[in-house]
Design an enzyme around this catalytic site. Structure first.
Site, PDB file in Angstrom:
ATOM      1  N   VAL A 161      13.639  -8.333  30.282  1.00 32.05           N
ATOM      2  CA  VAL A 161      14.844  -7.725  29.697  1.00 32.05           C
ATOM      3  C   VAL A 161      14.425  -6.515  28.863  1.00 32.05           C
ATOM      4  CG1 VAL A 161      16.004  -9.973  29.648  1.00 32.05           C
ATOM      5  CG2 VAL A 161      14.932  -9.115  27.564  1.00 32.05           C
ATOM      6  N   ASN A 163       4.975   0.064  36.973  1.00 30.91           N
ATOM      7  CA  ASN A 163       6.124   0.617  37.695  1.00 30.91           C
ATOM      8  C   ASN A 163       5.660   1.713  38.667  1.00 30.91           C
ATOM      9  OD1 ASN A 163       8.735   1.273  38.349  1.00 30.91           O
ATOM     10  ND2 ASN A 163       9.121   2.455  36.489  1.00 30.91           N
ATOM     11  N   HIS A 208       2.070  -8.323  32.700  1.00 31.34           N
ATOM     12  CA  HIS A 208       2.486  -6.923  32.616  1.00 31.34           C
ATOM     13  C   HIS A 208       2.310  -6.215  33.952  1.00 31.34           C
ATOM     14  CE1 HIS A 208       1.901  -2.671  30.802  1.00 31.34           C
ATOM     15  NE2 HIS A 208       3.153  -2.895  31.096  1.00 31.34           N
TER      16      HIS A 208
HETATM   17  P1  NAI Z   1      15.935  -2.031  32.451  1.00 28.04           P
HETATM   18  O1  NAI Z   1      16.714  -1.470  31.362  1.00 28.04           O
HETATM   19  O2  NAI Z   1      15.962  -1.388  33.786  1.00 28.04           O
HETATM   20  O3  NAI Z   1      16.373  -3.559  32.675  1.00 28.04           O
HETATM   21  C1  NAI Z   1      16.566  -4.473  31.652  1.00 28.04           C
HETATM   22  C2  NAI Z   1      17.603  -5.478  32.109  1.00 28.04           C
HETATM   23  O4  NAI Z   1      17.668  -6.522  31.151  1.00 28.04           O
HETATM   24  C3  NAI Z   1      19.015  -4.902  32.203  1.00 28.04           C
HETATM   25  O5  NAI Z   1      19.526  -5.160  33.498  1.00 28.04           O
HETATM   26  C4  NAI Z   1      19.785  -5.656  31.154  1.00 28.04           C
HETATM   27  O6  NAI Z   1      21.136  -5.910  31.533  1.00 28.04           O
HETATM   28  C5  NAI Z   1      19.005  -6.930  31.084  1.00 28.04           C
HETATM   29  N1  NAI Z   1      19.230  -7.691  29.873  1.00 28.04           N
HETATM   30  C6  NAI Z   1      19.401  -7.244  28.600  1.00 28.04           C
HETATM   31  N2  NAI Z   1      19.580  -8.297  27.777  1.00 28.04           N
HETATM   32  C7  NAI Z   1      19.523  -9.412  28.529  1.00 28.04           C
HETATM   33  C8  NAI Z   1      19.666 -10.797  28.257  1.00 28.04           C
HETATM   34  N3  NAI Z   1      19.899 -11.234  27.033  1.00 28.04           N
HETATM   35  N4  NAI Z   1      19.538 -11.666  29.282  1.00 28.04           N
HETATM   36  C9  NAI Z   1      19.321 -11.244  30.511  1.00 28.04           C
HETATM   37  N5  NAI Z   1      19.197  -9.935  30.849  1.00 28.04           N
HETATM   38  C10 NAI Z   1      19.304  -9.039  29.851  1.00 28.04           C
HETATM   39  O7  NAI Z   1      14.451  -2.145  31.903  1.00 28.04           O
HETATM   40  P2  NAI Z   1      13.080  -2.201  32.688  1.00 28.04           P
HETATM   41  O8  NAI Z   1      12.539  -0.838  32.832  1.00 28.04           O
HETATM   42  O9  NAI Z   1      13.236  -3.040  33.892  1.00 28.04           O
HETATM   43  O10 NAI Z   1      12.149  -2.946  31.644  1.00 28.04           O
HETATM   44  C11 NAI Z   1      12.178  -4.335  31.465  1.00 28.04           C
HETATM   45  C12 NAI Z   1      10.921  -4.781  30.740  1.00 28.04           C
HETATM   46  O11 NAI Z   1       9.780  -4.395  31.510  1.00 28.04           O
HETATM   47  C13 NAI Z   1      10.710  -4.158  29.390  1.00 28.04           C
HETATM   48  O12 NAI Z   1      10.123  -5.125  28.565  1.00 28.04           O
HETATM   49  C14 NAI Z   1       9.760  -3.024  29.634  1.00 28.04           C
HETATM   50  O13 NAI Z   1       8.994  -2.676  28.531  1.00 28.04           O
HETATM   51  C15 NAI Z   1       8.893  -3.640  30.702  1.00 28.04           C
HETATM   52  N6  NAI Z   1       8.189  -2.685  31.534  1.00 28.04           N
HETATM   53  C16 NAI Z   1       8.831  -1.573  32.009  1.00 28.04           C
HETATM   54  C17 NAI Z   1       8.151  -0.651  32.782  1.00 28.04           C
HETATM   55  C18 NAI Z   1       8.845   0.561  33.286  1.00 28.04           C
HETATM   56  O14 NAI Z   1       8.164   1.524  33.637  1.00 28.04           O
HETATM   57  N7  NAI Z   1      10.151   0.563  33.380  1.00 28.04           N
HETATM   58  C19 NAI Z   1       6.723  -0.843  33.117  1.00 28.04           C
HETATM   59  C20 NAI Z   1       6.176  -2.083  32.636  1.00 28.04           C
HETATM   60  C21 NAI Z   1       6.892  -2.946  31.857  1.00 28.04           C
END
Ligand code: NAI
Length: 730
Positions: free
Chosen positions: A413, A466, A463
């Site tokens: 999330v 992306n 971890h």
């Molecule tokens: P994103 O913003 O695309 O997705 C996050 C999702 O979590 C959203 O669909 C949102 O609706 C959902 N969400 C929020 N609160 C929630 C809850 N209480 N219960 C269930 N779902 C909930 O973010 P993204 O990019 O996918 O990142 C997710 C995680 O992955 C973060 O911790 C980020 O730091 C990590 N990450 C991201 C990378 C990237 O390049 N985007 C790379 C490596 C890790």
């Protein structure tokens, strides 16, 4: 010795049809070790004998393993050869065995079912005919160039003679394997049989060959399309056409590799010189080229990395008992990462449930997974039917349905500690008591997130990078309370998903983002000195990185990069204090590629060139100082080496191998350099220390050599010597 331990084994079955069966009882896949090659030679001698006695009419070469033919030669043995003459001799020895097989006076048929790579494909090429089992498991390829070598047991010589120049170069230069149907299309295999009829049809085929009732056409002619186009005839069949194909291939190789990888260029050279000469002459060219390549530094480094990677994949988790085998997965958060993780798991046949709080997000996650499957179908990696079956393994919803059945749950999330903590606690309450919970956080502390959990020993970081389906690394983050079994379960899942796991301790930026952070921040300081961003990016790609630092910041997202930079700055103080130009840029609201504007401008996701206005947004004038590529490489490279020294000092990872794998798999650090610390070792730690001291004088604290680098540099000890060991220990 148990009978089954004789590998490969020759025997004659009914009707004068013989078989040589590869089945190594000590391995899951057949590998052509020196011992196996000696045995093969003996088996072929037995076959010769049987022919002489008139009791052998046709020979099948097959595997006793259900999903794999032969995975290739023994790479560790190849890596052990460090002398060009010995390398060439080793190639000649293998060639002699295959040539003996090729010379058998009865029809020989390779039965390929499952993985058939490198030496396996060369063995198949030495047979008169090749039949393959239909299905996604069957893959034939010659991946040698990816290890810096060339197919030197006959592949480079026999393949173009069999399938024509263009198709052969396609396989050898890319190193990518072909499916059974593609192999049939290009003429690499003669027949494809349905999996369930494979044994029976292959036998029938061999019998027909023995009886002389099979169409006795050689593959080359049969492959030829009935109405072969004039262009194809020109390119594959005439000297000027072939010269053109070779020239074009060379240009493409140079464009792709910048000439840093000698193997594909040498393949082209061998193929060119071998043309019109006997197979024996071609084989000799191959053998000499193999010797020459084996001692090149690119090859040594690629083999070195291959060894690290294999060890990481075969860590304690490789045994994969029931305890570490995840049968169902759940992903909380269906965004960019959650959707990607769910798709990857389904791709690897693990049923996966996604949960989000927004209906659109669930739909988005499913759509993301579908588009990735569609892409795989388009690229012919999967058949439509298979893709549909796998897609049906992904489901999603707003409730916790399916979470109780999951062996592992990945939380993905939004990156906010309060949200994550609440979600983790809620999720844990829904999970089976023995299931593992993992967070995909990239910047929050795993220990802090574990704080409110009732089973912190079953919690770890997982971890992903992306885009999930493309980036090969997974950092497995071990918190203070994480139990070793939890680490194993997470790492085993990473391996099953086709990733390379590197185990790290909890700490800001874990391994990769911490070291990369030092580099990107240094690039930020360069801007304030009036350096031209594009020239810096060029210098860094010139070193072999996939993209320059500013392009990378655009890719990551300026907001995300700024957040990560601030976290590192807080954790490590002055030396990591965010460069002012990057701070101003983040304030400007530019987001990088996803927003269409960063250092560069983007249209429909495609880069359009540097935006000259970006300097103004950072409070800087137009770039004024000239950029010396060496200086850029020195600063960015040594900032990373110094930080890697601190990472080892802090015990974030246990070995130099972990650092190298992490940086190559997680950031694309140039594989031909073997990894960040292999690069430092090759330069010599004395030289690294001296250069860091000079930079320290010029730029101050951020280049102060850390204690470890100072110590190693003074004694001239290599990182890999001081921190040896498998890249695999938990
Ligand atoms: P994103 O913003 O695309 O997705 C996050 C999702 O979590 C959203 O669909 C949102 O609706 C959902 N969400 C929020 N609160 C929630 C809850 N209480 N219960 C269930 N779902 C909930 O973010 P993204 O990019 O996918 O990142 C997710 C995680 O992955 C973060 O911790 C980020 O730091 C990590 N990450 C991201 C990378 C990237 O390049 N985007 C790379 C490596 C890790």
């Amino acid at each position: 010795m148990a009978a089954s331990a004789v590998n490969p084994r020759f025997r004659i079955e009914a009707e004068g049809i013989g078989q040589i069966v590869f089945d190594d009882p000590s391995r899951s896949q057949n590998v052509l070790t020196a011992e196996v090659m000696r045995r093969l030679d003996a088996a072929v001698a037995e076959a010769e004998n049987a022919v002489a006695r008139g009791v052998l009419r046709a020979l099948l070469v097959k595997s006793g393993k259900p999903r794999s033919f032969i995975a290739g030669a023994d790479i560790e043995a190849i890596a052990a050869v460090t002398d060009a003459r010995a390398g060439a001799q080793a190639a000649r020895t293998g060639q002699a065995v295959f040539s003996r097989l090729a010379a058998l006076p009865v029809p020989t048929v390779a039965m390929v079912r499952g993985v058939c790579l490198g030496g396996g494909t060369e063995l198949a090429l030495a047979c008169d005919w090749r039949v393959a089992a239909d299905g996604d498991d069957t893959r034939l390829g010659l991946p040698e160039v990816q290890l810096g070598i060339l197919p030197a047991w006959g592949g480079t010589t026999r393949l173009p003679r069999l399938v024509g120049l263009r198709a052969a170069l396609g396989l050898v230069l890319s190193g990518k394997p072909a499916s059974a149907s593609k192999a049939a299309r290009i003429g690499l295999v003669d027949q494809v049989f349905p999996l369930e009829q494979f044994e029976y049809r292959s036998w029938a085929f061999a019998r027909e060959l023995a009886d002389g009732t099979a169409p006795r056409r050689r593959t080359r002619r049969r492959r030829t399309p009935r109405r072969r186009s004039l262009l194809a005839w020109f390119l594959d069949g005439t000297p000027p056409g072939r010269a053109m194909v070779l020239r074009t291939a060379r240009k493409q190789v140079l464009k792709r590799t910048g000439g840093r990888y000698p193997a594909p260029l040498i393949v082209l050279d061998v193929v060119r010189r071998s043309r019109g000469r006997s197979v024996a002459a071609g084989l000799e060219l191959e053998a000499r080229a193999a010797g020459e390549l084996l001692v090149s530094s690119a090859c040594r480094n690629l083999l070195f990395l291959f060894g690290l990677r294999e060890r990481a994949r075969k860590g304690p988790w490789a045994k994969g008992g029931d305890a570490t085998c995840v049968k169902r997965l759940a992903v909380i958060g269906a965004g960019v990462m959650g959707g990607g993780i769910a798709q990857l798991a389904a791709y690897r046949d693990i049923p996966t449930r996604m949960k989000d709080i927004r209906h659109e997000a669930v739909l988005g996650g499913l759509a993301h997974a579908r588009s990735l499957f569609d892409g795989a179908v388009k690229r012919r990696k999967l058949r439509r039917r298979e893709a549909e079956r796998k897609m049906a393994l992904v489901s999603g919803g707003l409730d916790y349905a399916g979470v109780g059945q999951a062996g592992l749950v990945v939380e993905a999330v939004v990156e906010r500690a309060d949200v994550k903590q609440a979600v983790l606690v809620e999720t844990e309450a829904e999970m089976a008591a023995d299931a593992v919970l993992a967070t995909n956080t990239s910047s929050l502390s795993v220990d802090r997130l574990a704080g409110a959990l009732s089973r912190p020993e079953q919690f770890a970081g997982m971890h992903f990078f992306n885009p999930v389906h493309r980036m090969p690394l997974v950092e497995v983050v071990r918190g203070k309370s994480t139990h070793p079994d939890t680490v194993e379960t997470v790492a085993a899942l990473a391996v099953r998903l086709g990733k390379v796991p590197v185990v790290t301790r909890d700490g800001p930026g874990f391994l990769v983002n911490r070291i990369l952070g030092a580099c990107l921040n240094e690039a930020g300081h360069m801007l304030a000195e009036g350096m031209d961003a594009q020239a810096v990016d060029r210098a860094w790609t010139g070193f072999g990185m996939p993209m320059g630092p500013y392009r990378l910041i655009d890719e990551v997202g300026i907001d995300v990069a700024a957040h990560a930079g601030a976290t590192l700055g807080q954790a490590f103080g002055e030396r990591m204090a965010p460069a002012s130009a990057l701070v101003s840029l983040a304030k400007s609201g530019r987001l990088g590629r996803k927003g269409g504007r960063g250092f560069y401008l983007y249209k429909n996701g495609k880069q359009q060139g540097l935006d000259p206005d970006v300097y103004g947004e950072m409070g800087l004038g137009a770039p004024r100082s000239g950029v010396r590529a060496n200086d850029v490489v020195e600063r960015l490279g040594l900032a990373m080496v110094n930080e890697a020294g601190r990472v080892l000092e802090d015990g974030v990872v246990a070995s130099a191998a972990d650092v190298d794998l992490g940086m190559v798999m997680g950031t694309g650090f140039p594989p031909f350099r073997g990894g960040l610390l292999k690069y430092a070792d090759d330069r010599g730690t004395r030289d690294v220390l001296a250069s860091l001291k000079a930079l320290h004088e010029r730029f101050g604290a951020r280049f102060e050599p850390c204690d470890l680098v100072a110590e190693l540099g003074e004694s001239g000890t290599a990182f890999h010597r001081a921190f040896p060991g498998a890249a695999a220990k938990a």
